[in-house]
Scaffold this motif. Structure first.
Motif, PDB file in Angstrom:
ATOM      1  N   GLY A 121       0.833  -1.191   0.000  1.00 65.94           N
ATOM      2  CA  GLY A 121       0.000   0.000   0.000  1.00 65.94           C
ATOM      3  C   GLY A 121       0.873   1.247   0.000  1.00 65.94           C
ATOM      4  N   HIS A 122       0.246   2.399  -0.208  1.00 67.92           N
ATOM      5  CA  HIS A 122       0.974   3.666  -0.323  1.00 67.92           C
ATOM      6  C   HIS A 122       0.826   4.510   0.924  1.00 67.92           C
ATOM      7  CE1 HIS A 122       1.017   4.100  -5.000  1.00 67.92           C
ATOM      8  NE2 HIS A 122       1.302   2.892  -4.614  1.00 67.92           N
ATOM      9  N   ALA A 123       1.894   4.710   1.662  1.00 66.60           N
ATOM     10  CA  ALA A 123       1.861   5.648   2.780  1.00 66.60           C
ATOM     11  C   ALA A 123       2.545   6.931   2.333  1.00 66.60           C
ATOM     12  CB  ALA A 123       2.583   5.059   3.981  1.00 66.60           C
ATOM     13  N   ILE A 146       4.912  -1.753   2.503  1.00 63.71           N
ATOM     14  CA  ILE A 146       4.370  -0.393   2.404  1.00 63.71           C
ATOM     15  C   ILE A 146       5.349   0.482   1.634  1.00 63.71           C
ATOM     16  CG2 ILE A 146       3.614   1.627   3.752  1.00 63.71           C
ATOM     17  CD1 ILE A 146       3.573  -0.891   6.037  1.00 63.71           C
ATOM     18  N   ARG A 147       4.799   1.205   0.660  1.00 62.03           N
ATOM     19  CA  ARG A 147       5.598   2.192  -0.059  1.00 62.03           C
ATOM     20  C   ARG A 147       5.516   3.501   0.693  1.00 62.03           C
ATOM     21  NH1 ARG A 147       4.199   4.960  -5.846  1.00 62.03           N
ATOM     22  NH2 ARG A 147       3.342   6.529  -4.472  1.00 62.03           N
ATOM     23  N   ALA A 148       6.667   4.152   0.939  1.00 57.43           N
ATOM     24  CA  ALA A 148       6.667   5.405   1.690  1.00 57.43           C
ATOM     25  C   ALA A 148       7.195   6.554   0.832  1.00 57.43           C
ATOM     26  CB  ALA A 148       7.522   5.256   2.949  1.00 57.43           C
ATOM     27  N   THR A 158       5.613  17.069  -4.338  1.00 55.49           N
ATOM     28  CA  THR A 158       6.454  16.040  -4.936  1.00 55.49           C
ATOM     29  C   THR A 158       5.577  14.860  -5.282  1.00 55.49           C
ATOM     30  OG1 THR A 158       8.460  14.727  -4.771  1.00 55.49           O
ATOM     31  CG2 THR A 158       7.162  14.912  -2.767  1.00 55.49           C
ATOM     32  N   TYR A 159       6.135  13.922  -6.061  1.00 54.43           N
ATOM     33  CA  TYR A 159       5.362  12.772  -6.492  1.00 54.43           C
ATOM     34  C   TYR A 159       4.885  11.950  -5.277  1.00 54.43           C
ATOM     35  CZ  TYR A 159       4.117   8.171  -7.661  1.00 54.43           C
ATOM     36  OH  TYR A 159       3.418   7.007  -7.696  1.00 54.43           O
ATOM     37  N   GLY A 160       3.647  11.526  -5.331  1.00 54.73           N
ATOM     38  CA  GLY A 160       3.150  10.547  -4.360  1.00 54.73           C
ATOM     39  C   GLY A 160       2.520  11.135  -3.123  1.00 54.73           C
ATOM     40  N   HIS A 209      10.092   2.401  -2.164  1.00 53.00           N
ATOM     41  CA  HIS A 209      10.094   3.827  -2.479  1.00 53.00           C
ATOM     42  C   HIS A 209      10.099   4.006  -4.002  1.00 53.00           C
ATOM     43  CE1 HIS A 209      10.697   8.101  -1.888  1.00 53.00           C
ATOM     44  NE2 HIS A 209      11.721   8.070  -2.736  1.00 53.00           N
ATOM     45  N   ASP A 210       9.324   5.004  -4.465  1.00 55.63           N
ATOM     46  CA  ASP A 210       9.226   5.286  -5.898  1.00 55.63           C
ATOM     47  C   ASP A 210       9.929   6.612  -6.198  1.00 55.63           C
ATOM     48  OD1 ASP A 210       8.525   5.571  -8.545  1.00 55.63           O
ATOM     49  OD2 ASP A 210       6.374   5.231  -8.240  1.00 55.63           O
ATOM     50  N   VAL A 211      10.981   6.565  -6.994  1.00 50.68           N
ATOM     51  CA  VAL A 211      11.719   7.788  -7.358  1.00 50.68           C
ATOM     52  C   VAL A 211      11.032   8.484  -8.543  1.00 50.68           C
ATOM     53  CG1 VAL A 211      14.003   8.695  -7.982  1.00 50.68           C
ATOM     54  CG2 VAL A 211      13.836   6.684  -6.531  1.00 50.68           C
ATOM     55  N   GLN A 338       2.521  -7.256  -5.505  1.00 48.50           N
ATOM     56  CA  GLN A 338       1.525  -6.555  -6.331  1.00 48.50           C
ATOM     57  C   GLN A 338       1.235  -5.202  -5.685  1.00 48.50           C
ATOM     58  OE1 GLN A 338      -0.588  -7.266  -9.264  1.00 48.50           O
ATOM     59  NE2 GLN A 338      -1.149  -5.141  -8.839  1.00 48.50           N
ATOM     60  N   GLU A 339       1.294  -4.135  -6.489  1.00 48.50           N
ATOM     61  CA  GLU A 339       0.908  -2.818  -5.966  1.00 48.50           C
ATOM     62  C   GLU A 339      -0.610  -2.758  -5.803  1.00 48.50           C
ATOM     63  OE1 GLU A 339       1.758   0.418  -8.653  1.00 48.50           O
ATOM     64  OE2 GLU A 339       1.613   1.916  -7.066  1.00 48.50           O
ATOM     65  N   TYR A 340      -1.055  -2.149  -4.712  1.00 54.12           N
ATOM     66  CA  TYR A 340      -2.498  -2.076  -4.457  1.00 54.12           C
ATOM     67  C   TYR A 340      -2.852  -0.705  -3.902  1.00 54.12           C
ATOM     68  CZ  TYR A 340      -7.043  -3.264  -2.335  1.00 54.12           C
ATOM     69  OH  TYR A 340      -8.365  -3.304  -1.978  1.00 54.12           O
ATOM     70  N   TYR A 388      -5.365  15.532 -16.619  1.00 51.29           N
ATOM     71  CA  TYR A 388      -3.979  15.264 -16.987  1.00 51.29           C
ATOM     72  C   TYR A 388      -3.101  15.023 -15.774  1.00 51.29           C
ATOM     73  CZ  TYR A 388      -4.819  16.811 -21.771  1.00 51.29           C
ATOM     74  OH  TYR A 388      -5.274  16.923 -23.052  1.00 51.29           O
ATOM     75  N   LEU A 389      -2.032  14.261 -15.998  1.00 47.56           N
ATOM     76  CA  LEU A 389      -0.969  14.157 -15.006  1.00 47.56           C
ATOM     77  C   LEU A 389      -0.215  15.482 -14.964  1.00 47.56           C
ATOM     78  CD1 LEU A 389       0.363  10.606 -15.949  1.00 47.56           C
ATOM     79  CD2 LEU A 389      -0.777  11.237 -13.818  1.00 47.56           C
ATOM     80  N   PRO A 390       0.448  15.784 -13.840  1.00 47.36           N
ATOM     81  CA  PRO A 390       1.239  17.024 -13.766  1.00 47.36           C
ATOM     82  C   PRO A 390       2.495  16.946 -14.644  1.00 47.36           C
ATOM     83  CG  PRO A 390       0.847  16.073 -11.578  1.00 47.36           C
ATOM     84  CD  PRO A 390       0.462  15.033 -12.579  1.00 47.36           C
TER      85      PRO A 390
HETATM   86  C1  GCO Z   1       3.011   3.948  -9.241  1.00 49.20           C
HETATM   87  C2  GCO Z   1       3.017   4.895 -10.373  1.00 49.20           C
HETATM   88  C3  GCO Z   1       1.791   5.724 -10.535  1.00 49.20           C
HETATM   89  C4  GCO Z   1       1.896   6.558 -11.816  1.00 49.20           C
HETATM   90  C5  GCO Z   1       0.585   6.607 -12.488  1.00 49.20           C
HETATM   91  C6  GCO Z   1       0.623   7.397 -13.777  1.00 49.20           C
HETATM   92  O1  GCO Z   1       4.082   3.489  -8.902  1.00 49.20           O
HETATM   93  O2  GCO Z   1       1.942   3.631  -8.751  1.00 49.20           O
HETATM   94  O3  GCO Z   1       4.234   5.574 -10.462  1.00 49.20           O
HETATM   95  O4  GCO Z   1       1.464   6.482  -9.429  1.00 49.20           O
HETATM   96  O5  GCO Z   1       2.360   7.831 -11.558  1.00 49.20           O
HETATM   97  O6  GCO Z   1       0.154   5.306 -12.717  1.00 49.20           O
HETATM   98  O7  GCO Z   1      -0.566   7.266 -14.460  1.00 49.20           O
END
Ligand code: GCO
Ligand code: MG
Length: 402
Positions: A121-123, A146-148, A158-160, A209-211, A338-340, A388-390
């Motif tokens: 999950g996304h924190a 958990i993704r932080a 910032t992203y996320g 973590h997602d860069v 799996q991302e959820y 749209y996405l940023p």
């Molecule tokens: C993730 C992704 C998403 C993307 C999105 C773009 O890891 O879940 O990076 O958040 O930004 O799917 O449409």
């Protein structure tokens, strides 16, 4: 059993989704997700104007032949629009085949390899403490991974990270929002986030973590090194991958595991990454890489190099994608995670499904097919809304990667 009708359904129960529905002359129907965030209508047109007519009258069971027909047959191979369209057709046909067989899809793929599918999950939070409290909440809910992500001091966004943290939705405006990015501030901040999380929660949970494609290969190597003590499950998309060789440089320097591939369309996008073992997890999922048929080829190639799957599961992938992905995950011998991300309630109502969450895992249902349907009457109540996405710029105005 012949394909009798092909219909594209666009709905926006909080965000846009494109769904392909194929019905056979025996009344069996199957659905596939064709959502391409921010470019949805291109896939709608591709399917409606260029695919639907070519399918009517074909044998619905000839999944491989139809895949090859759409891929080789269009001459213009690959690309996100083409592959999302092929992916939706393929998913709908697998759904039909499994329904006709009276089996859950994972049985047709080769049967169950595991009891449940570990999800992350996304924190996120505006600062480290807020993110840390969110991680605590996910742990409470039973998540094992958990993704932080956290806001960075001195940067407006910032992203996320967003106001509604459980339902983060980046496609947030009718024209792209402009964000400002500072690599220096980010690189300084992220190790502090994971230092705090390991200090508070120990090492009993997986942290990710997602860069989000924002670093150069050398900066990514530096971040990987500075996160090694915190033993991340993975560092995702550290740098853009048009050039797969860039990952050689990152790999040379750090043992932080790498996950890449949510924007890949075919096995060709990751052939070198896989065969040179430059990553640890492949993120491609059913919707954007040509459906179950092609994703299976990618996973099989990855398995030869001990690379595991970590399918993309952001909110812009509809429950139809999630359902199909869960059957895929239940089978894939080299499944990793799996991302959820939770869909909003209206989305779950439009797409009734039988998968369920318990104790950090998702479980594919046992109903025939992939277990997800669409309520067309409800879907019609939510018309398409442009979103749209940023985009990202450096502080001096230079365009950067979002
Ligand atoms: C993730 C992704 C998403 C993307 C999105 C773009 O890891 O879940 O990076 O958040 O930004 O799917 O449409
Ligand atoms: Mg990502």
């Amino acid at each position: 059993m012949k394909i009798a009708a092909v219909k594209v359904i666009v709905t926006c129960p909080g965000r846009n989704f494109v769904t392909l529905k194929i019905t056979t002359d025996q009344g069996v129907h199957g659905i596939g997700d064709a959502t391409l965030n921010g470019r949805e209508l291109a896939v709608v047109s591709y399917l409606q104007d260029h695919v639907a007519d070519c399918l009517v009258g074909r044998d619905a069971g000839a999944i491989e032949d139809i895949w090859q027909y759409l891929y080789r047959g269009c001459y213009w191979r690959r690309g996100p629009v083409t592959m999302a369209a092929i992916g939706a057709v393929d998913t709908a046909l697998w759904d039909i085949k499994a329904k006709a067989a009276g089996m859950p899809l994972y049985e047709l793929l080769g049967g169950r390899s595991r009891r449940g599918v570990m999800v992350y999950g996304h924190a996120s939070g505006r600062d480290i403490e807020e993110t840390s409290d969110e991680v605590a909440r996910y742990i409470e809910l039973g998540y094992r991974a958990i993704r932080a992500q956290s806001g960075v001091p001195g940067m407006d966004s910032t992203y996320g990270v967003s106001a509604d943290r459980m339902y983060y939705e980046p496609a947030d405006a009718a024209l792209p929002t402009e964000n400002v990015w500072s690599t220096e501030k980010y690189l300084d901040h992220v190790p502090k986030l994971f230092d705090r999380l390991r200090e508070r929660f120990g090492f009993g949970h997986h942290l990710l973590h997602d860069v989000h494609h924002r670093l150069t290969p050398m900066e990514a190597a530096r971040l990987g090194i500075s996160l090694e003590d915190y033993r991340l499950f993975w560092m995702e998309d550290p740098t853009p991958v048009e050039n797969q060789e860039a990952f050689r440089l990152i790999r040379k320097h750090t043992v932080t595991p790498l996950a890449v591939g949510e924007i890949f369309n075919t096995v060709w996008d990751c052939k070198d990454l896989l065969s040179e073992q430059l990553i640890d997890y492949i993120r491609t999922t059913v919707t954007h890489a040509g459906g179950i048929t092609h994703l299976r080829r990618i996973a099989d190639l990855a398995a030869m190099y001990q690379i595991r799957t970590g399918c993309h599961g952001a909110t812009d992938l509809s429950p139809v994608c999630m359902g199909a992905a869960l059957h895929f995950d239940t089978w894939a011998p080299n499944f990793g995670i799996q991302e959820y991300m939770l869909h909003t309630e209206p989305t779950d109502e439009v797409f009734p499904h039988d998968y369920r969450f318990s104790e950090g895992e998702l479980h594919a249902g046992e109903s025939p097919g992939h277990g997800v349907d669409i309520d067309e009457r409800l879907a019609a109540k939510y018309p398409y809304r442009k979103a749209y996405l940023p985009v990202n710029r450096l502080r001096d105005g230079t365009m950067w990667n979002w």
